[in-house]
Design a protein around this motif. Structure first.
Motif, PDB file in Angstrom:
ATOM      1  N   ARG A  34       6.122 -15.221 -25.344  1.00  0.00           N
ATOM      2  CA  ARG A  34       6.123 -15.042 -23.880  1.00  0.00           C
ATOM      3  C   ARG A  34       5.306 -16.160 -23.218  1.00  0.00           C
ATOM      4  O   ARG A  34       5.664 -16.655 -22.143  1.00  0.00           O
ATOM      5  N   GLU A  78      10.089 -17.874 -18.056  1.00  0.00           N
ATOM      6  CA  GLU A  78       9.691 -16.506 -18.396  1.00  0.00           C
ATOM      7  C   GLU A  78      10.594 -15.467 -17.715  1.00  0.00           C
ATOM      8  O   GLU A  78      10.987 -14.475 -18.341  1.00  0.00           O
ATOM      9  N   ASP A  79      10.932 -15.698 -16.432  1.00  0.00           N
ATOM     10  CA  ASP A  79      11.776 -14.718 -15.736  1.00  0.00           C
ATOM     11  C   ASP A  79      13.137 -14.591 -16.416  1.00  0.00           C
ATOM     12  O   ASP A  79      13.688 -13.492 -16.543  1.00  0.00           O
ATOM     13  N   THR A  80      13.680 -15.705 -16.854  1.00  0.00           N
ATOM     14  CA  THR A  80      14.984 -15.676 -17.539  1.00  0.00           C
ATOM     15  C   THR A  80      14.865 -14.945 -18.872  1.00  0.00           C
ATOM     16  O   THR A  80      15.730 -14.149 -19.256  1.00  0.00           O
ATOM     17  N   LEU A  81      13.768 -15.209 -19.591  1.00  0.00           N
ATOM     18  CA  LEU A  81      13.563 -14.509 -20.873  1.00  0.00           C
ATOM     19  C   LEU A  81      13.431 -13.000 -20.635  1.00  0.00           C
ATOM     20  O   LEU A  81      14.042 -12.200 -21.365  1.00  0.00           O
ATOM     21  N   ALA A 123      14.633 -11.266 -18.226  1.00  0.00           N
ATOM     22  CA  ALA A 123      15.951 -10.725 -17.854  1.00  0.00           C
ATOM     23  C   ALA A 123      16.835 -10.579 -19.091  1.00  0.00           C
ATOM     24  O   ALA A 123      17.561  -9.582 -19.249  1.00  0.00           O
ATOM     25  N   GLU A 124      16.758 -11.556 -19.991  1.00  0.00           N
ATOM     26  CA  GLU A 124      17.547 -11.462 -21.232  1.00  0.00           C
ATOM     27  C   GLU A 124      17.012 -10.329 -22.117  1.00  0.00           C
ATOM     28  O   GLU A 124      17.793  -9.570 -22.701  1.00  0.00           O
ATOM     29  N   TRP A 125      15.682 -10.192 -22.202  1.00  0.00           N
ATOM     30  CA  TRP A 125      15.107  -9.069 -22.958  1.00  0.00           C
ATOM     31  C   TRP A 125      15.607  -7.740 -22.383  1.00  0.00           C
ATOM     32  O   TRP A 125      15.957  -6.835 -23.134  1.00  0.00           O
ATOM     33  N   GLU A 126      15.643  -7.645 -21.060  1.00  0.00           N
ATOM     34  CA  GLU A 126      16.079  -6.408 -20.421  1.00  0.00           C
ATOM     35  C   GLU A 126      17.508  -6.055 -20.840  1.00  0.00           C
ATOM     36  O   GLU A 126      17.850  -4.882 -21.055  1.00  0.00           O
ATOM     37  N   LEU A 127      18.330  -7.087 -21.011  1.00  0.00           N
ATOM     38  CA  LEU A 127      19.721  -6.865 -21.405  1.00  0.00           C
ATOM     39  C   LEU A 127      19.864  -6.530 -22.889  1.00  0.00           C
ATOM     40  O   LEU A 127      20.616  -5.617 -23.263  1.00  0.00           O
ATOM     41  N   SER A 128      19.154  -7.280 -23.715  1.00  0.00           N
ATOM     42  CA  SER A 128      19.455  -7.198 -25.154  1.00  0.00           C
ATOM     43  C   SER A 128      18.324  -6.634 -26.015  1.00  0.00           C
ATOM     44  O   SER A 128      18.581  -6.180 -27.134  1.00  0.00           O
ATOM     45  N   GLN A 129      17.062  -6.694 -25.530  1.00  0.00           N
ATOM     46  CA  GLN A 129      15.911  -6.180 -26.306  1.00  0.00           C
ATOM     47  C   GLN A 129      14.989  -5.458 -25.322  1.00  0.00           C
ATOM     48  O   GLN A 129      13.862  -5.921 -25.071  1.00  0.00           O
TER      49      GLN A 129
END
Ligand SMILES: NC(=O)c1ccc[n+]([C@@H]2O[C@H](COP(=O)([O-])OP(=O)(O)OC[C@H]3O[C@@H](n4cnc5c(N)ncnc54)[C@H](OP(=O)(O)O)[C@@H]3O)[C@@H](O)[C@H]2O)c1
Length: 304
Positions: A211, A220-223, A225-231
């Motif tokens: 992080r 970080e915001d993109t990561l 958002a991706e975590w929210e979708l997939s992890q």
């Protein structure tokens, strides 16, 4: 610490004066047990023992007011000094920060009872503790605690190994701390703790490092958002890791180094946990929740 232990082992130890602990025929009847020291975990372990009718001693010398308050709440008796505690105790249980485990063992030199090291140390370090204890005619039991400070059944296990492991397990029978004897080598309990904490705390360090990387790279915001979708669990886990790093990271540095040493001794790569130690070393030491734990830890990791 590892560098100083061999010289300790070579010193001519002065035996403690007074009646030595008598361990022959130890049963599950009430015992006099020394607890070094009543930290968050140690005090709860002590409370389990006093709840079983054992007399539990601690040593105030050198300890701070928080430790004294925990000892009082757990109904432990102050023996004053570690030497006085060691003269009276039949069993000594060491529950301290991992970096202090060898020093604590050294402080009871001459103790001839049963010594339990329940700290997060490598099998190699546990072997050094065992050597110190057995050189002064004590008996060593290896331990490793997994779980939160035991207040109610089902939360916490004390893994034990060595010839006298069953005796120590008996002291905790019927308490919230579930004692489990591990078959195998005399330091198998420490191996269990290293393998377990290598994942729980090692993965916490990895999350913080990644992080911090995303923040430094401006993504970080993109990561997140991706975590929210997939992890979806990772944002919360990284925030929890930041809170833990502030509160306990100072203690986990040595624990990660002990895990790295365990990996190396087993012929496995030790770099994961060397890096985890560095992550916790860079974390500020501050247990006060303020809502900005992630920001403070990530800033410290990046050196900004
Ligand atoms: N807390 C947990 O949830 C947890 C879970 C599993 C395992 N454990 C294990 O339990 C052990 C202790 O953890 P803890 O949570 O009880 O730690 P803690 O709350 O930080 O307490 C550590 C105790 O050791 C004393 N101490 C600190 N530095 C010392 C030193 N250099 N030499 C001797 N004593 C020292 C402290 O006394 P002063 O502060 O008064 O000096 C305090 O009484 C560790 O090995 C850890 O791996 C803890």
């Amino acid at each position: 610490m590892h560098g100083t232990a061999p010289s300790r082992l070579g010193l001519n130890k002065t035996a403690l004066t007074g009646a030595p602990a008598t361990m022959a025929g130890v049963s599950n009847s009430a015992k006099i047990i020394g607890l070094l020291h009543p930290g968050e975990m140690g005090a709860a372990v002590g409370r389990c023992l006093t709840g079983r009718g054992h007399q539990v001693l601690w040593a105030a010398e050198g300890r701070g007011p928080d430790t004294a308050a925990r000892a009082k709440a757990a109904r432990l008796e102050d023996a004053g000094t570690i030497a006085a505690l060691a003269r009276r105790a039949e069993v000594i249980i060491s529950v301290c920060p991992p970096h202090a485990a060898l020093d604590v063992a050294w402080a009871v030199h001459g103790f001839s009872g049963l010594y339990v090291d329940a700290n997060a140390i490598s099998p190699g370090t546990a072997g050094e503790v065992a050597q110190m204890i057995t050189e002064s005619s004590g008996r060593y039991v290896d331990g490793g605690i997994i779980g939160s400070p035991p207040e109610r059944p089902g939360t916490t296990r004390l893994y034990l190994s060595g010839a006298d492991a069953g005796t120590v397990a008996g002291l905790f029978a019927g308490t919230p701390l579930e004692a489990r004897v591990v078959a195998g080598s005399a330091t198998a309990a420490s191996a269990v703790k290293m393998a377990y904490a290598g994942w729980t705390k090692g993965s916490a360090a990895l999350l913080l490092g990644l992080r911090a990387l995303a923040r430094e790279q401006g993504v970080e915001d993109t990561l997140l958002a991706e975590w929210e979708l997939s992890q979806p669990e990772l944002a919360g886990r990284s925030a929890g890791a930041a809170r833990s790093a502030l509160a306990k990271g100072w203690r986990w540095v040595a624990e990660m180094e002990e895990i790295a040493a365990t990996m190396s001794a087993a012929g496995l790569p030790d770099g994961f946990h060397q890096a985890a130690a560095e992550i916790f070393r860079r974390s500020p030491r501050d247990g006060q929740p303020a809502g900005d734990e992630v920001d403070r830890v990530l800033a410290a990791l990046a050196g900004s």
